[in-house]
Design a protein around this motif. Structure first.
Motif, short mmCIF file in Angstrom:
data_model
loop_
_atom_site.label_atom_id
_atom_site.label_comp_id
_atom_site.label_asym_id
_atom_site.label_seq_id
_atom_site.Cartn_x
_atom_site.Cartn_y
_atom_site.Cartn_z
N GLN A 1 0.88 -1.03 0.02
CA GLN A 1 -0.10 -0.24 0.06
C GLN A 1 0.83 1.19 0.15
O GLN A 1 2.09 1.27 0.23
N HIS B 1 0.07 -10.57 -1.04
CA HIS B 1 -0.60 -10.17 -0.06
C HIS B 1 -2.06 -10.83 0.03
O HIS B 1 -2.73 -10.80 -0.80
N PHE C 1 -7.87 -2.10 7.48
CA PHE C 1 -8.06 -3.53 7.27
C PHE C 1 -6.95 -4.28 7.50
O PHE C 1 -5.74 -3.72 7.64
N TYR C 2 -6.77 -5.86 7.45
CA TYR C 2 -5.83 -6.75 8.23
C TYR C 2 -5.32 -7.39 7.08
O TYR C 2 -6.12 -8.06 6.28
N ILE C 3 -3.89 -7.56 7.08
CA ILE C 3 -3.26 -8.17 5.85
C ILE C 3 -2.02 -9.25 6.43
O ILE C 3 -1.45 -8.96 7.39
N ARG D 1 -5.24 -10.13 2.05
CA ARG D 1 -5.99 -9.13 2.59
C ARG D 1 -7.57 -10.12 3.31
O ARG D 1 -8.11 -10.65 2.80
N SER E 1 1.27 -10.89 4.51
CA SER E 1 1.98 -10.97 3.45
C SER E 1 3.28 -11.86 3.46
O SER E 1 3.57 -12.20 4.57
N SER F 1 -2.12 -4.43 10.31
CA SER F 1 -3.20 -3.85 9.85
C SER F 1 -2.67 -2.63 8.89
O SER F 1 -1.40 -2.13 9.08
#
Length: 387
Positions: A122, A176, A155-157, A178, A159, A145
């Motif tokens: 991001q 990633h 939002f929570y990710i 999500r 990776s 997050s």
């Protein structure tokens, strides 16, 4: 405390983390208050006079939030670095790899710096890293997050990073995963101990529903490709619940051991107006392990409202250390309790009862604990007024 109060506490702690990463408006650097303790005697053989300062191309990063030992490189470590929670200065977050002498590993990161600028793919918000782990093959999982500046959407990710520091695009969407997208429902990661990595590259993830939403907390399984494993329990979801809706709050999960890869969940539940801490054991496939505690559950009595914040399995595979906080929302005391791997309180530790500590603030919290080889327990935490 009830789930509403627990969510309040969880959000309060997250807010404190964000405030801690706010830079000083005049200097562009984090404000630091003087410590009430004597100055530390740094080991001058580490880094520069005992310190390894992390930043990117002359831009100061935020605070280091997690550190783990590498599995593929002896005496090397990985650390996550937070960005600032503001738009007024460059928001830099990432991962550093360094050795025991405090030298950055120049084979890792951007342009041979030893630091990987990383923000879950991001670019327009704030990262909050809550965990990192290296696998036996050198790949790295990192989770947390991301909050967009434009609309404050959080939002929570999870990776995945290849051993050379590049994003592993074979995992999830361009590296990633999500959670709200693969699960098709909003999900939060509740704590540091919310992701466990299985030997086949799959993940078990402890998830909490967002505040105001209905439904029980969940453990989900993610395939090595970063997709929801719908063969796990009910279409990929395992509910962790006691009693009616909203009665259970899941704090995290750990592996029972590396061999069986059993899933040991912990948190709190409410029954007849009383709050109980719990440990609940599942097999790798998500089936309740009835050989643990009573029908798979060890319940922490409710003499105090106890929130299990962390769980540690000793290296000898014989004991569990539960740490957290207990009391009422206006006066929380830290607590420790020791169990064996059958889910029974250890009678050699405070006669099988929890140990509480009051450091004189309104919220004394053990965030984590571990057991030394000699059996003694080391705990870390914080005290805060919650004002």
């Amino acid at each position: 405390m009830d789930p509403v109060q627990q969510n309040f506490m969880h959000e309060k702690i997250l807010k404190l983390r964000k405030v801690r990463s706010q830079p000083n408006e005049e200097e562009g650097m984090s404000s630091v208050k003087a410590s009430p303790f004597p100055p530390a005697e740094y080991d001058a053989s580490f880094g520069a006079n005992g310190k390894l300062l992390l930043g990117f191309n002359g831009v100061h990063a935020g605070w280091a939030s997690n550190i783990v030992e590498c599995k593929t490189l002896k005496q090397h470590y990985l650390a996550t670095i937070e960005g600032y929670h503001t738009t007024s200065v460059p928001n830099i977050g990432g991962i550093a790899r360094f050795d025991q002498s405090g030298n950055l590993d120049t084979s890792f990161g951007n342009q041979g710096t030893g630091i990987l600028e990383f923000r879950f793919g991001q670019s327009d918000g704030y990262c909050n890293f809550t965990g990192i782990e290296e696998c036996d093959d050198g790949s790295i999982f990192v989770w947390g997050s991301y909050e967009r500046y434009a609309d404050n959407v959080l939002f929570y990710i999870i990776s995945k990073i290849a051993p050379d520091g590049t994003t592993d695009e074979s995992f999830g969407s361009n590296g990633h995963c999500r959670l709200d997208l693969i699960a098709s429902v909003p999900l939060n990661l509740p704590s540091y101990e919310c992701v466990v990595i299985n030997s086949d590259g799959s993940l078990n993830v402890a998830c909490r529903r967002p505040s105001g939403s209905s439904g029980s907390p969940l453990i989900i399984k993610i395939t090595p490709e970063g997709l929801l494993d719908k063969k796990f329990q009910k279409d990929g979801f395992l509910e962790v619940t006691f009693g009616g809706p909203g009665s259970t709050s899941l704090s995290g999960i750990i592996h029972k051991d590396s061999l069986s890869e059993g899933i040991l969940a912990y948190g709190i539940f409410i029954e007849n107006g009383k709050t109980f801490g719990f440990l609940k054991m599942f097999t790798r496939g998500g089936v309740v392990d009835s050989g643990f505690g009573t029908n798979g559950v060890a319940v922490i009595p409710s003499q105090q409202e106890i929130y299990v914040d962390s769980l540690f399995a000793s290296p000898d595979g014989k004991q569990l250390i539960a740490a957290g906080m207990g009391g009422v929302i206006s006066n929380l005391n830290s607590f420790l309790w020791k169990y064996d791997l059958k889910g029974n309180p250890d009678p050699g530790f405070n006669e099988g009862q929890p140990v509480t500590h009051d450091f004189g603030t309104r919220a004394d919290i053990w965030v984590s604990a571990m057991q030394r080889d000699d059996g003694k327990v080391i705990a870390i935490g914080s005290g805060n007024s919650l004002d």
